[in-house]
Design a protein around this motif. Structure first.
Motif, PDB file in Angstrom:
ATOM      1  N   SER A 132       0.855  -1.254  -0.059  1.00 21.46           N
ATOM      2  CA  SER A 132       0.008   0.052   0.052  1.00 21.46           C
ATOM      3  C   SER A 132       0.851   1.233   0.170  1.00 21.46           C
ATOM      4  CB  SER A 132      -0.792   0.022   1.366  1.00 21.46           C
ATOM      5  OG  SER A 132      -1.749  -1.114   1.227  1.00 21.46           O
TER       6      SER A 132
ATOM      7  N   ASP B 271      -6.823  -1.202  -0.118  1.00 25.10           N
ATOM      8  CA  ASP B 271      -6.743  -2.545  -0.249  1.00 25.10           C
ATOM      9  C   ASP B 271      -6.375  -3.305  -1.427  1.00 25.10           C
ATOM     10  OD1 ASP B 271      -9.171  -3.671  -1.014  1.00 25.10           O
ATOM     11  OD2 ASP B 271     -10.251  -2.823   0.424  1.00 25.10           O
TER      12      ASP B 271
ATOM     13  N   ASN C  96      -5.597  -7.181   4.784  1.00 21.96           N
ATOM     14  CA  ASN C  96      -5.013  -6.434   3.730  1.00 21.96           C
ATOM     15  C   ASN C  96      -5.368  -5.138   3.870  1.00 21.96           C
ATOM     16  OD1 ASN C  96      -3.694  -8.632   2.520  1.00 21.96           O
ATOM     17  ND2 ASN C  96      -5.246  -9.149   1.100  1.00 21.96           N
ATOM     18  N   LEU C  97      -6.181  -4.523   4.572  1.00 21.89           N
ATOM     19  CA  LEU C  97      -6.722  -3.283   4.700  1.00 21.89           C
ATOM     20  C   LEU C  97      -5.717  -2.463   5.406  1.00 21.89           C
ATOM     21  CD1 LEU C  97      -9.501  -1.453   3.807  1.00 21.89           C
ATOM     22  CD2 LEU C  97     -10.125  -2.001   6.361  1.00 21.89           C
ATOM     23  N   ARG C  98      -5.264  -1.381   4.691  1.00 26.08           N
ATOM     24  CA  ARG C  98      -4.168  -0.469   5.125  1.00 26.08           C
ATOM     25  C   ARG C  98      -4.883   0.933   5.305  1.00 26.08           C
ATOM     26  NH1 ARG C  98      -2.597  -4.556   6.279  1.00 26.08           N
ATOM     27  NH2 ARG C  98      -0.864  -5.702   6.138  1.00 26.08           N
TER      28      ARG C  98
END
Length: 241
Positions: free
Chosen positions: A34, A64, A78-80
């Motif tokens: 990211s 993401d 995976n969410l940033r």
């Protein structure tokens, strides 16, 4: 002071790269990484937060990337978070110094969410809401994303919402053909009273936004209520919904 609804003009007037001197993001080492603002950038953004013109509420930018075959928990992991901005100046500093949507690559997404809520259906601040979804031709995605971001953080959608409802997020997801735009609201029961699609069409009247519809988060068969151990960012695993 807070930015009034008419402040979108102020936001638009500052769309040049006026706040980006010395602000940058860390180079990506892998395609799945990211965007990361550098330490120097974060220090300068702190100055913008202290001296800039406040928005009505803070907004958080998230990123993401869909990973084929990942479990729901892996996808959520995976969410940033990129940054939470509180002022017009810090918004432009971030926006002007991260990759444009067209540079993210297929299956990647940006989400701009009110406050620090996560772009996840089951988040307690989102669970009773839903989203308007539409397809955007790729050549217009950067432009549409920018216009809807400005409309959201400038509170242009406020007059389009039913009583007790508000826009709480905007998402863009890159796909192989048309890209996906989503506008999130907090109260699905107020959807019938909204004129938000009319507003969207007026903002980008020259763009052929296709297949627009509204869906409540809880109507998804994959919605998991409060079981946050396996929550899903929008589109997982049913990206065609």
């Amino acid at each position: 002071m807070a930015v009034e609804h008419k402040s979108s003009r102020v936001l638009a007037d500052q769309n040049e790269d006026v706040f980006s001197s010395g602000v940058d993001y860390e180079p990506k080492t892998r395609d799945s990484d990211s965007p990361q603002l550098s330490r120097r950038s974060l220090s300068q953004l702190e100055d913008h937060e202290k001296s800039g013109i406040p928005l009505n509420s803070p907004w958080t930018l998230w990123h993401d990337r869909y990973v084929r075959g990942a479990t729901a928990a892996e996808y959520a992991a995976n969410l940033r978070k990129i940054y939470t901005f509180h002022t017009i100046q810090s918004f432009w500093s971030v926006y002007n110094n991260i990759p444009k949507t067209s540079c993210l690559g297929s299956r990647a997404s940006y989400h701009c969410m009110r406050g620090e809520r996560r772009p996840i259906w089951e988040d307690e601040e989102n669970a009773n809401g839903g989203y308007w979804k539409m397809r955007c031709p790729k050549q217009h995605t950067d432009e549409v994303w920018k216009e809807l971001l400005l409309a959201a953080i400038g509170e242009q959608f406020d007059s389009c919402m039913g009583k007790g409802d508000q826009v709480c997020g905007v998402s863009v997801s890159l796909r192989d053909r048309d890209d996906i735009i989503q506008i999130w609201n907090t109260n699905a029961s107020c959807e019938a009273d909204s004129t938000i699609l009319d507003k969207v069409y007026s903002l980008v009247s020259h763009v052929d936004l296709r297949d627009s519809f509204y869906k409540c988060h809880k109507e998804h068969s994959a919605f998991e209520g409060q079981r946050f151990s396996a929550t899903k960012p929008p589109g997982f695993p049913y990206g065609h919904n």
